[in-house]
Write a protein that holds these residues in place. Structure first.
Motif, short mmCIF file in Angstrom:
data_model
loop_
_atom_site.label_atom_id
_atom_site.label_comp_id
_atom_site.label_asym_id
_atom_site.label_seq_id
_atom_site.Cartn_x
_atom_site.Cartn_y
_atom_site.Cartn_z
N ASP A 258 70.58 -42.30 -14.27
CA ASP A 258 70.06 -43.05 -15.19
C ASP A 258 70.03 -42.28 -16.51
O ASP A 258 69.99 -40.93 -16.52
N PRO A 259 70.79 -43.09 -17.31
CA PRO A 259 71.11 -42.17 -18.64
C PRO A 259 69.89 -41.73 -19.53
O PRO A 259 70.11 -40.80 -20.56
N THR B 158 77.50 -51.97 -17.33
CA THR B 158 76.00 -52.07 -16.87
C THR B 158 75.50 -50.55 -16.69
O THR B 158 76.19 -49.71 -16.20
N TYR B 159 74.25 -50.42 -16.87
CA TYR B 159 73.57 -49.22 -16.92
C TYR B 159 72.56 -49.39 -15.92
O TYR B 159 71.88 -50.41 -15.56
N PHE C 279 65.65 -46.97 -23.33
CA PHE C 279 67.24 -47.17 -23.55
C PHE C 279 67.18 -48.28 -24.61
O PHE C 279 68.01 -48.20 -25.54
N LYS C 280 66.55 -49.47 -24.40
CA LYS C 280 66.69 -50.46 -25.15
C LYS C 280 66.48 -50.36 -26.70
O LYS C 280 66.89 -50.69 -27.56
N LYS C 281 65.33 -49.23 -26.87
CA LYS C 281 64.80 -48.84 -28.08
C LYS C 281 65.75 -48.22 -29.09
O LYS C 281 66.14 -48.35 -30.18
N LEU D 231 73.29 -42.59 -25.19
CA LEU D 231 74.75 -42.60 -25.07
C LEU D 231 75.66 -41.32 -25.68
O LEU D 231 76.46 -40.89 -24.92
N LYS D 232 75.03 -40.89 -26.63
CA LYS D 232 75.58 -39.76 -27.34
C LYS D 232 75.36 -38.24 -26.31
O LYS D 232 75.91 -37.59 -26.35
#
Length: 91
Positions: free
Chosen positions: A45-46, A66-67, A78-80, A86-87
């Motif tokens: 999970d990112p 795909t995440y 993540f959407k926000k 990602l960084k």
């Protein structure tokens, strides 16, 4: 266990300096400890860094990739601000 929105919640109480602190731990599509799963079926999970089972995880397409997320809360975070997560993943 407290059930809400299809996820299981576990309430954990901790006594810190005489003050009771209650933490709620979300148990969504996480892999149970001790359960062996092939590496190809697992992703990280990112947002929170938990390992999740790809078949049971919350999925989101972003920039053609795909995440996988352990919960809707992590997906919404993540959407926000996808670039934030990602960084962190690139480090």
């Amino acid at each position: 266990m407290l059930k809400k929105f299809g996820y299981s919640f576990v309430v954990v109480s901790t006594l810190i300096f005489g003050v009771c602190v209650v933490n709620t731990v979300l148990v969504g599509s996480v892999i149970a400890a001790g359960k062996e799963t092939e590496k190809k079926d697992v992703d990280k999970d990112p947002v929170c860094g938990m390992e999740v089972n790809k078949e049971k995880a919350v999925k989101l397409e972003h920039d053609g990739k795909t995440y996988y997320f352990c919960s809707k809360m992590c997906e919404e975070s993540f959407k926000k601000d996808p670039s934030k997560y990602l960084k962190e993943k690139e480090k």
